[in-house]
Design a protein around this motif. Structure first.
Motif, short mmCIF file in Angstrom:
data_model
loop_
_atom_site.label_atom_id
_atom_site.label_comp_id
_atom_site.label_asym_id
_atom_site.label_seq_id
_atom_site.Cartn_x
_atom_site.Cartn_y
_atom_site.Cartn_z
N UNK A 29 48.83 35.34 44.30
CA UNK A 29 49.72 35.97 43.48
C UNK A 29 49.53 37.29 43.11
N UNK A 30 48.30 37.56 42.67
CA UNK A 30 47.91 39.13 42.33
C UNK A 30 48.00 39.98 43.41
N UNK A 31 47.74 39.45 44.77
CA UNK A 31 47.54 40.38 45.97
C UNK A 31 49.09 40.47 46.23
N UNK B 11 39.63 41.13 43.26
CA UNK B 11 38.13 41.44 42.98
C UNK B 11 38.23 41.99 41.92
N UNK B 12 39.28 43.09 41.57
CA UNK B 12 38.77 43.85 40.45
C UNK B 12 39.33 43.34 39.08
N UNK C 176 43.61 41.65 33.35
CA UNK C 176 42.51 42.72 32.91
C UNK C 176 41.50 42.35 33.78
N UNK C 177 40.42 43.16 33.28
CA UNK C 177 38.93 42.88 33.88
C UNK C 177 38.37 41.81 33.24
N UNK D 77 54.29 47.13 35.61
CA UNK D 77 53.56 47.39 34.55
C UNK D 77 52.27 47.97 34.56
N UNK D 78 51.63 48.71 33.82
CA UNK D 78 50.45 49.52 34.00
C UNK D 78 49.28 48.42 33.50
N UNK D 79 48.20 48.59 33.97
CA UNK D 79 47.15 47.57 33.69
C UNK D 79 46.59 48.27 32.53
N UNK D 80 45.90 47.53 31.43
CA UNK D 80 46.06 45.95 31.54
C UNK D 80 47.39 45.53 31.15
#
Length: 339
Positions: free
Chosen positions: A290-292, A299-300, A215-216, A180-183
């Motif tokens: 999990x994000x990695x 970090x983003x 999201x950020x 899926x694309x961010x966000x």
């Protein structure tokens, strides 16, 4: 030459109105001994200067014939289907006795209601109906190490090929992060399995709805606000709930969100194990690992994930005291949900 072959094919195709006729044309032109194949074999006899142009024209002819055949095949099949439908005996639905018709299951009603709520809040609904998953999807991708007790045979239904019955809808997190694309703002409802001791609030087969926002600049404050909004929309009134610390390998920090038992109004009963509270929504901030693993830079981007127990939520929403009633085919229970 090529134009003449294609024109001759089109004339035959226009007169073909049966699948058998199309199959015969396919063999005549595209078969091992067909016209296109004979042209391909002719390339060997040509000079090096003639081969590129001739080969290109043969390939173009093959593509055109293939596409035209496929298009005509779809039209023929649709035409046959329409004839079959028109010849089918029609039933007047107004003559059916509505009182004998069935109804949607309470868990299905709960899922449809939640999907409507989440869509109104900008969420996408991702199909998570896959019930057999890999060990990586169910465990490693959500930061559950090899020695975690959830992998024990007493908790998980393992298959002989090394795969397993999905123990949690969190198994879809990695897929969403990668595709899926961010966000990201998505939910994924599905069926889960655990080797549980069955009682008034536990079943070995149950339904969950996982959700995540990535999201950020996402924080716990966003999670708290979202839970306030969500619970109010679900129950259509102010409901008592508590947010307490918990532990999940895939979130850090982690929380357990309990709602006041609507069966006993917080006084204590078998449904809530006499505590007055029922665990409903575990969740927390998504662990950086999990994000990695999902290809996202922690970090983003940040995010939170939560898991709604659809089966337990149906108990609270419709004030059903025993989870076993939902799978019992008890018509006295299920008939209440006819519209």
């Amino acid at each position: 030459m090529f134009e003449d072959i294609l024109k001759n094919f089109e004339n035959k195709l226009n007169n073909a109105n049966k699948e058998t006729e199309l199959d015969a044309l396919r063999v005549e032109y595209l078969g091992k001994k067909g016209i296109v194949q004979s042209l391909m074999e002719k390339i060997k006899t040509l000079s090096n200067e003639e081969k590129p142009s001739f080969g290109k024209n043969v390939n173009l002819l093959k593509v055109n014939i293939t596409n035209l055949l496929d298009e005509k095949e779809i039209k023929v099949k649709n035409s046959m289907l329409e004839k079959e439908i028109s010849n089918t005996v029609k039933t007047d639905l107004s003559e059916i006795e509505l009182e004998n018709m069935g109804s949607l299951h309470p868990v299905t009603l709960m899922q449809l209601e939640l999907e409507k709520i989440f869509k109104s809040m900008g969420f996408s609904v991702i199909d998570a109906q896959k019930e057999v998953v890999t060990e990586f999807e169910n465990f490693e991708a959500v930061n559950v190490p090899k020695d975690h007790p959830a992998r024990d045979m007493q908790d998980t239904f393992w298959l002989e090929n090394g795969q397993l019955l999905k123990t949690q809808t969190s198994a879809m997190q990695n897929y969403c992060l990668r595709n899926l694309d961010m966000p990201i703002r998505a939910i994924f409802p599905g069926r889960c399995f655990r080797n549980e001791d069955v009682d008034a609030c536990h079943e070995m087969s149950f339904f969950q709805m996982e959700g995540m926002i990535v999201d950020k600049n996402i924080s716990i404050a966003n999670l708290k606000y979202f839970m306030d909004e969500l619970l109010q929309k679900i129950f259509n009134d102010k409901i008592n709930y508590r947010l307490r610390p918990g532990y999940f390998p895939f979130t850090e920090p982690s929380f357990e969100i309990d709602v006041e038992c609507r069966i006993c109004k917080g006084k204590g009963c078998p449904t809530c194990k006499n505590s007055g509270w029922l665990e409903l929504i575990p969740g927390g901030m998504i662990h950086p690992n999990v994000l990695r693993l999902g290809g996202v830079d922690p970090d983003k981007y940040q995010g939170f994930a939560f898991g709604l127990g659809l089966t337990r939520l149906a108990l609270m929403k419709y004030e059903i005291s025993d989870i076993r009633d939902l799978n019992s085919c008890n018509l006295k229970i299920l008939n209440q949900f006819k519209e």
